[in-house]
Motif scaffolding. Structure first.
Motif, PDB file in Angstrom:
ATOM      1  N   CYS A   7      -3.691  -3.864  -3.104  1.00 33.78           N
ATOM      2  CA  CYS A   7      -3.717  -4.829  -1.988  1.00 33.78           C
ATOM      3  C   CYS A   7      -4.643  -5.996  -2.297  1.00 33.78           C
ATOM      4  O   CYS A   7      -4.350  -7.145  -1.978  1.00 33.78           O
ATOM      5  CB  CYS A   7      -4.161  -4.141  -0.711  1.00 33.78           C
TER       6      CYS A   7
ATOM      7  N   PHE B 111      -9.704  -4.798   0.350  1.00 29.99           N
ATOM      8  CA  PHE B 111      -9.772  -3.732   1.346  1.00 29.99           C
ATOM      9  C   PHE B 111     -10.578  -2.534   0.863  1.00 29.99           C
ATOM     10  O   PHE B 111     -11.347  -1.951   1.646  1.00 29.99           O
ATOM     11  CB  PHE B 111      -8.372  -3.289   1.813  1.00 29.99           C
ATOM     12  N   PRO B 112     -10.443  -2.100  -0.419  1.00 26.45           N
ATOM     13  CA  PRO B 112     -11.240  -0.941  -0.827  1.00 26.45           C
ATOM     14  C   PRO B 112     -12.740  -1.170  -0.649  1.00 26.45           C
ATOM     15  O   PRO B 112     -13.484  -0.233  -0.312  1.00 26.45           O
ATOM     16  CB  PRO B 112     -10.886  -0.734  -2.303  1.00 26.45           C
TER      17      PRO B 112
ATOM     18  N   CYS C  27       0.813  -1.222   0.000  1.00 31.96           N
ATOM     19  CA  CYS C  27       0.000   0.000   0.000  1.00 31.96           C
ATOM     20  C   CYS C  27       0.845   1.271   0.000  1.00 31.96           C
ATOM     21  O   CYS C  27       1.687   1.465   0.861  1.00 31.96           O
ATOM     22  CB  CYS C  27      -0.909  -0.015   1.229  1.00 31.96           C
TER      23      CYS C  27
ATOM     24  N   PRO D 157      -3.876  -1.112   6.101  1.00 30.95           N
ATOM     25  CA  PRO D 157      -5.065  -1.939   5.888  1.00 30.95           C
ATOM     26  C   PRO D 157      -5.094  -3.186   6.778  1.00 30.95           C
ATOM     27  O   PRO D 157      -6.134  -3.534   7.342  1.00 30.95           O
ATOM     28  CB  PRO D 157      -5.015  -2.298   4.394  1.00 30.95           C
TER      29      PRO D 157
ATOM     30  N   CYS E 223      -7.612   5.350   2.165  1.00 33.83           N
ATOM     31  CA  CYS E 223      -7.478   4.364   1.084  1.00 33.83           C
ATOM     32  C   CYS E 223      -7.797   5.035  -0.249  1.00 33.83           C
ATOM     33  O   CYS E 223      -8.829   5.675  -0.401  1.00 33.83           O
ATOM     34  CB  CYS E 223      -8.427   3.189   1.330  1.00 33.83           C
ATOM     35  N   LEU E 224      -6.902   4.885  -1.218  1.00 32.19           N
ATOM     36  CA  LEU E 224      -7.069   5.521  -2.533  1.00 32.19           C
ATOM     37  C   LEU E 224      -7.812   4.628  -3.527  1.00 32.19           C
ATOM     38  O   LEU E 224      -7.959   4.979  -4.687  1.00 32.19           O
ATOM     39  CB  LEU E 224      -5.696   5.886  -3.118  1.00 32.19           C
TER      40      LEU E 224
ATOM     41  N   CYS F 168      -6.868   1.935  -5.028  1.00 28.55           N
ATOM     42  CA  CYS F 168      -6.055   1.537  -6.184  1.00 28.55           C
ATOM     43  C   CYS F 168      -6.166   0.028  -6.438  1.00 28.55           C
ATOM     44  O   CYS F 168      -5.768  -0.467  -7.477  1.00 28.55           O
ATOM     45  CB  CYS F 168      -4.594   1.916  -5.957  1.00 28.55           C
ATOM     46  N   PHE F 169      -6.648  -0.724  -5.473  1.00 33.53           N
ATOM     47  CA  PHE F 169      -6.893  -2.172  -5.558  1.00 33.53           C
ATOM     48  C   PHE F 169      -5.618  -3.027  -5.603  1.00 33.53           C
ATOM     49  O   PHE F 169      -5.702  -4.218  -5.855  1.00 33.53           O
ATOM     50  CB  PHE F 169      -7.812  -2.530  -6.745  1.00 33.53           C
TER      51      PHE F 169
END
Ligand code: SF4
Ligand code: SF4
Length: 161
Positions: free
Chosen positions: A67, A77-78, A28, A38, A61-62, A64-65
């Motif tokens: 993770c 996590f997103p 991340c 996360p 959290c951005l 970005c996927f």
């Protein structure tokens, strides 16, 4: 309903599958910023610590996927962060970012992801870019491109939920 059950009902993500390998946090780009992690956040939820809601730290959290593609347990996590955001608004009302989001779309009829992201981190576009001329860009963009009927439609949806 416990927080982890609530998250599962909204997102389908079962935080109990996480075995704390740390792959998500080591992937991340936001890990470490203001204590964000996360894996740590998921661990807190596993332990039933609901203060993650009031702290709203998941907002870092951005999405970005990165993770989620690396998680050996297939957790996203997103999606957990989005569920946390929904639960927080339901329990405690909208926070600063949700209010900014609503203001932005009800005033303009659209969301400019680049300027919105900068605003959420407290930057103004001209200051961030270091170019005074850029001050004019949002004004030209707004005046030139926003269709009034679109703005009205967005306001109607925001009003009626
Ligand atoms: S990568 Fe998956 S299993 Fe590993 S700590 Fe993160 S969420 Fe848990
Ligand atoms: S989706 Fe969020 S938590 Fe996952 S790597 Fe990207 S910024 Fe970090």
């Amino acid at each position: 309903m416990s927080l982890r059950d609530d998250i599962k009902a909204i997102s389908g993500q079962d935080v109990m599958l996480c075995f704390q390998c740390g792959e998500c946090s080591s992937s991340c780009q936001m890990a470490g910023y203001k204590g964000f992690s996360p894996a740590k956040l998921i661990h807190s939820i596993q332990l039933g610590m609901e203060d993650v809601l009031r702290s709203r730290i998941y907002e870092l959290c951005l999405h970005c996927f990165l993770c989620s593609v690396r998680c050996p347990q297939g957790l996203s996590f997103p999606d957990i962060a989005t569920a946390l955001s929904n639960i927080t608004v339901r329990r405690y009302g909208p926070g600063k970012i949700e209010k900014m989001f609503l203001d932005e779309i009800t005033n303009k009829g659209f969301l400019n992801p680049a300027t919105f992201a900068l605003k959420t981190f407290g930057f103004s576009l001209p200051k961030y870019a270091g170019l005074k001329g850029l001050k004019a860009a949002p004004i030209i963009f707004e005046r030139g491109n926003v269709r009034r009927e679109l703005v009205e439609e967005v306001r109607r949806v925001a009003r009626e939920g």
